[in-house]
Design a protein around this motif. Structure first.
Motif, PDB file in Angstrom:
ATOM      1  N   THR A   1      26.408  -6.026  56.920  1.00 25.19           N
ATOM      2  CA  THR A   1      26.519  -5.459  55.578  1.00 25.19           C
ATOM      3  C   THR A   1      25.540  -6.135  54.624  1.00 25.19           C
ATOM      4  O   THR A   1      25.357  -7.348  54.667  1.00 25.19           O
ATOM      5  N   LYS A   2      24.909  -5.345  53.768  1.00 26.40           N
ATOM      6  CA  LYS A   2      24.034  -5.902  52.737  1.00 26.40           C
ATOM      7  C   LYS A   2      24.099  -5.029  51.497  1.00 26.40           C
ATOM      8  O   LYS A   2      24.504  -3.861  51.548  1.00 26.40           O
ATOM      9  N   LYS A   3      23.709  -5.616  50.365  1.00 24.44           N
ATOM     10  CA  LYS A   3      23.720  -4.855  49.123  1.00 24.44           C
ATOM     11  C   LYS A   3      22.613  -3.813  49.118  1.00 24.44           C
ATOM     12  O   LYS A   3      21.567  -3.986  49.743  1.00 24.44           O
ATOM     13  N   LEU A   4      22.865  -2.724  48.393  1.00 20.30           N
ATOM     14  CA  LEU A   4      21.810  -1.737  48.201  1.00 20.30           C
ATOM     15  C   LEU A   4      20.643  -2.382  47.474  1.00 20.30           C
ATOM     16  O   LEU A   4      20.838  -3.131  46.499  1.00 20.30           O
ATOM     17  N   GLU A   5      19.464  -2.092  47.934  1.00 18.64           N
ATOM     18  CA  GLU A   5      18.280  -2.672  47.312  1.00 18.64           C
ATOM     19  C   GLU A   5      17.851  -1.872  46.086  1.00 18.64           C
ATOM     20  O   GLU A   5      17.999  -0.660  46.043  1.00 18.64           O
ATOM     21  N   GLY A   6      17.337  -2.583  45.101  1.00 13.69           N
ATOM     22  CA  GLY A   6      16.862  -1.923  43.895  1.00 13.69           C
ATOM     23  C   GLY A   6      17.584  -2.429  42.669  1.00 13.69           C
ATOM     24  O   GLY A   6      18.022  -3.589  42.610  1.00 13.69           O
ATOM     25  N   ASP A   7      17.770  -1.532  41.694  1.00 15.43           N
ATOM     26  CA  ASP A   7      18.293  -1.931  40.385  1.00 15.43           C
ATOM     27  C   ASP A   7      19.692  -1.399  40.115  1.00 15.43           C
ATOM     28  O   ASP A   7      20.136  -1.386  38.953  1.00 15.43           O
ATOM     29  N   VAL A   8      20.388  -0.958  41.145  1.00 13.11           N
ATOM     30  CA  VAL A   8      21.678  -0.312  40.900  1.00 13.11           C
ATOM     31  C   VAL A   8      22.839  -1.302  40.834  1.00 13.11           C
ATOM     32  O   VAL A   8      23.914  -0.944  40.352  1.00 13.11           O
ATOM     33  N   ASN A   9      22.667  -2.505  41.338  1.00 18.24           N
ATOM     34  CA  ASN A   9      23.714  -3.520  41.230  1.00 18.24           C
ATOM     35  C   ASN A   9      23.396  -4.459  40.077  1.00 18.24           C
ATOM     36  O   ASN A   9      22.278  -4.971  39.967  1.00 18.24           O
ATOM     37  N   THR A  10      24.356  -4.657  39.207  1.00 19.42           N
ATOM     38  CA  THR A  10      24.169  -5.501  38.022  1.00 19.42           C
ATOM     39  C   THR A  10      25.268  -6.552  37.967  1.00 19.42           C
ATOM     40  O   THR A  10      26.036  -6.721  38.924  1.00 19.42           O
ATOM     41  N   ILE A  11      25.382  -7.200  36.812  1.00 21.35           N
ATOM     42  CA  ILE A  11      26.443  -8.198  36.627  1.00 21.35           C
ATOM     43  C   ILE A  11      27.750  -7.541  36.202  1.00 21.35           C
ATOM     44  O   ILE A  11      28.725  -8.219  35.910  1.00 21.35           O
ATOM     45  N   GLN A  12      27.775  -6.190  36.170  1.00 21.83           N
ATOM     46  CA  GLN A  12      28.979  -5.457  35.816  1.00 21.83           C
ATOM     47  C   GLN A  12      29.484  -4.687  37.044  1.00 21.83           C
ATOM     48  O   GLN A  12      28.969  -4.832  38.144  1.00 21.83           O
ATOM     49  N   HIS A  13      30.505  -3.847  36.826  1.00 20.06           N
ATOM     50  CA  HIS A  13      31.010  -2.996  37.901  1.00 20.06           C
ATOM     51  C   HIS A  13      29.981  -1.919  38.237  1.00 20.06           C
ATOM     52  O   HIS A  13      29.510  -1.205  37.346  1.00 20.06           O
ATOM     53  N   ASP A  14      29.672  -1.773  39.517  1.00 28.21           N
ATOM     54  CA  ASP A  14      28.748  -0.733  39.983  1.00 28.21           C
ATOM     55  C   ASP A  14      29.359  -0.046  41.207  1.00 28.21           C
ATOM     56  O   ASP A  14      29.717  -0.699  42.181  1.00 28.21           O
ATOM     57  N   GLY A  15      29.443   1.293  41.132  1.00 27.83           N
ATOM     58  CA  GLY A  15      29.990   2.058  42.243  1.00 27.83           C
ATOM     59  C   GLY A  15      31.358   2.635  41.909  1.00 27.83           C
ATOM     60  O   GLY A  15      31.986   2.215  40.936  1.00 27.83           O
TER      61      GLY A  15
END
Length: 639
Positions: free
Chosen positions: A208-222
């Motif tokens: 498992t790995k995080k999606l690459e790019g700018d979609v994950n931030t320091i807030q809730h994403d997804g």
């Protein structure tokens, strides 16, 4: 003149209309199983009009009306269904429920007693009969089979919202494995959400790995939804954009919908949607297959309950059109969330805490009526739903597998992802073969029944002797085959232990009936004799060769020849003429190598056995007289 008709099962011509009705039945079943109940009603009504498998079609028709929330239309159908011989007792229950839905309470009680007394005393539904239960969901769940298992990439925290993207599974998780700075959510003390991906093959925490790019931030994403080509994403995120928080008057940062594009393998060009608002939630997007509509949940003003499900058009410039609330059949005074629109079926699935369900959040499917209006919702039942929260339903394009999320007992963390396999009804296939020569028998009637004698359906074999029908799994059945001039056959079989199978093959071998005077029909062209002569003309010989071929095909066949004339001419003359022509027919067949012992008798009957009203002095057409000028081949023995 003489018209020879050979009566033989191998030559019976099955009409195109019969095969057409079989195809209609298959189409109706596909429509029903894909939630296309309006279309299935039209198809079943056409089958009923032709009387093809009428009992089965009527039962399916009543079920379809219940799915569409139209008990007033189902009632007269079920009223006829429960009068059918050997009807499955389950329809006593359905009829009782439908009577109650139409306000006929006393009649409803009587039919529930009949259901109970038909061997269903232990059915808990009898005791729960007068509670507010959903008949449509009960009918659906009696057919639907799902098998559930936990995935290997669940963490000890929250994991949910799994969807497939090419050869990857994308999901949302509060897992903070390997993260040095832990960002905890004040609401539940767990890390904030990010989006992850894991390969479909070999999926595990290690891969498992995080999606690459700018979609994950320091807030809730997804969670996220993707375009059909996998290059655009819509996802839920706190109203956080360009490192700025957008909060309401209480300082709370609510959820909005954002979009992103896949560029050089990374998700970038993140933009907030024009529907986002600091004062209400907009989240849980699901994009239609054509990319033109986006479904989502929101507690925006003007809704029906807490969070409702809405749909917006996706405009050419990427903006979202004015949201349309899906109405009070989907939305309740409670909370509806996690919409998912299936790419192939076009069926909407969602979660609700207020529709009748097994627990807290349950997963439902929306049923469309005419003009694509939603007319009902169906609870997907166990094991999809449990006594806890069940949500984030995803179904693969082929409709056979998917994922749900749940905090049910036995999980690894808070919310866990479960993979499910949607097992379709088992397809029964088979063929009827002639027990004498092993060749397929067309036009035979096959009756499918339960072991207790309840008839499910009948169907007619096709030109290759084949039949096909959907059956329940884990059940016992009886298959009966019959056709005129053949012996009836029966075979018991079961569908237990076939979870991985899509088809069950059950063939029947049907022997010829061992009796005299079996007349087997096959269309032969007219055999003509010259006036006052009984010799076989060349054109007649071509037709008699077909008889020879048949006797060669069935080397154990023993026959008797019977020739007949019409009523014109003197009675004694007609006797002599028919005897002479029977003898000519016999001589011709023997001359082709058929043993004379296989035709022990040939006889002429003149005009003594007319098959219509055309006796002496009765005016008749030439066509009517022609029916009486015939030779019949009577099977005496078939080995």
């Amino acid at each position: 003149m003489k018209n020879i008709k050979l009566l033989c099962i191998a030559f019976v011509l099955i009409s195109a209309s019969t095969f057409g009705q079989t195809a209609k039945q298959k189409r109706a079943e596909r429509q029903f199983n894909n939630f296309s109940f309006v279309k299935s009603i039209d198809t079943y009504e056409k089958l009923i009009d032709t009387s093809f498998n009428k009992y089965y079609a009527m039962r399916q028709l009543g079920d379809a009306y219940i799915m569409l929330r139209q008990p007033e239309k189902a009632l007269p159908i079920y009223e006829k269904v429960v009068q059918q011989p050997n009807v499955p007792s389950e329809y006593y229950f359905y009829y009782a429920q439908t009577l109650r839905a139409n306000g006929e309470y006393e009649a409803s009680k009587e039919w529930m007693k009949k259901y109970r007394d038909a061997g269903n005393k232990e059915d808990s539904r009898v005791k729960r009969f007068f509670k507010n239960e959903d008949l449509a969901s009960g009918i659906f769940n009696a057919r639907e089979k799902n098998f559930l298992k936990k995935v290997d990439f669940n963490s000890k925290l929250n994991d949910f919202g799994a969807v497939e993207l090419n050869d990857q599974i994308v999901f949302t998780s509060s897992s903070d494995e390997g993260v040095s700075v832990k960002r905890l959510y004040a609401w539940d003390g767990q890390p904030l959400l990010d989006m992850y991906q894991v390969p479909t093959e070999g999926a595990s925490l290690a891969t498992t790995k995080k999606l690459e790019g700018d979609v994950n931030t320091i807030q809730h994403d997804g969670p996220a939804t993707f375009s059909a080509d996998g290059t655009k994403m819509y996802f839920s995120r706190n109203n956080f954009y360009e490192n700025k928080k957008i909060t309401n008057d209480k300082g709370i940062m609510l959820m909005g919908i954002f979009s992103a594009e896949l560029i050089d393998g990374k998700w970038t060009n993140v933009k907030p949607s024009n529907l986002n608002n600091a004062n209400y939630i907009v989240y849980h997007p699901s994009l239609s297959q054509d990319g033109k509509k986006l479904y989502f949940s929101s507690d925006m003003p003007g809704g029906i309950g807490g969070t409702d499900i809405y749909v917006s058009d996706v405009n050419p410039d990427g903006s979202l059109g004015t949201p349309a609330n899906l109405g009070d059949i989907v939305n309740t005074e409670g909370n509806e969330s996690f919409p998912f629109i299936h790419s192939e079926e076009g069926t909407l699935y969602f979660s609700s805490d207020d529709h009748v369900g097994a627990g807290l959040l349950d997963i439902f499917a929306a049923v469309k009526g005419e003009n694509d209006n939603i007319v009902n919702v169906i609870n997907l039942g166990e094991p999809i739903n449990s006594e806890k929260d069940d949500f984030a339903y995803y179904l693969s394009p082929d409709g056979l597998s998917g994922y749900i999320s749940s905090n049910r007992k036995g999980g690894m963390g808070g919310d866990d992802i479960y993979a499910f396999t949607r097992i379709p009804p088992l397809t029964l296939k088979g063929r009827i073969f002639d027990a004498v020569n092993g060749e397929p028998v067309a036009g035979a009637k096959v009756v499918l029944a339960r072991k207790n004698g309840e008839e499910i359906a009948y169907f007619i074999t096709e030109a290759d002797g084949a039949y096909e029908h959907l059956i329940d799994r884990d059940s016992e059945f009886v298959l009966k085959g019959s056709k005129a001039k053949f012996q009836d056959v029966q075979k018991d079989f079961s569908s237990f232990g076939l979870e991985k199978e899509r088809e069950l093959i059950v063939d029947l071998n049907i022997p010829m009936a061992p009796i005299e005077d079996v007349v087997i029909l096959a269309d032969l062209n007219t055999i003509y004799f010259d006036l006052d002569k009984s010799n076989i003309r060349p054109d007649a010989a071509l037709e008699l060769d077909k008889v020879v071929n048949l006797m060669n095909k069935y080397p154990g066949m023993v026959i008797r020849l019977e020739s007949h004339t019409d009523s014109r001419a003197d009675d004694n003359y007609n006797i002599r003429l028919s005897n002479s022509r029977a003898k000519s027919t016999y001589d011709y067949i023997i001359s082709k190598g058929i043993d004379s012992q296989r035709i022990p008798k040939y006889e002429g009957f003149g005009e003594s056995q007319l098959i219509n009203k055309c006796s002496n002095g009765v005016p008749c057409t030439e066509e009517q007289h022609q029916l009486n000028r015939r030779t019949e081949f009577i099977i005496l023995q078939m080995k």
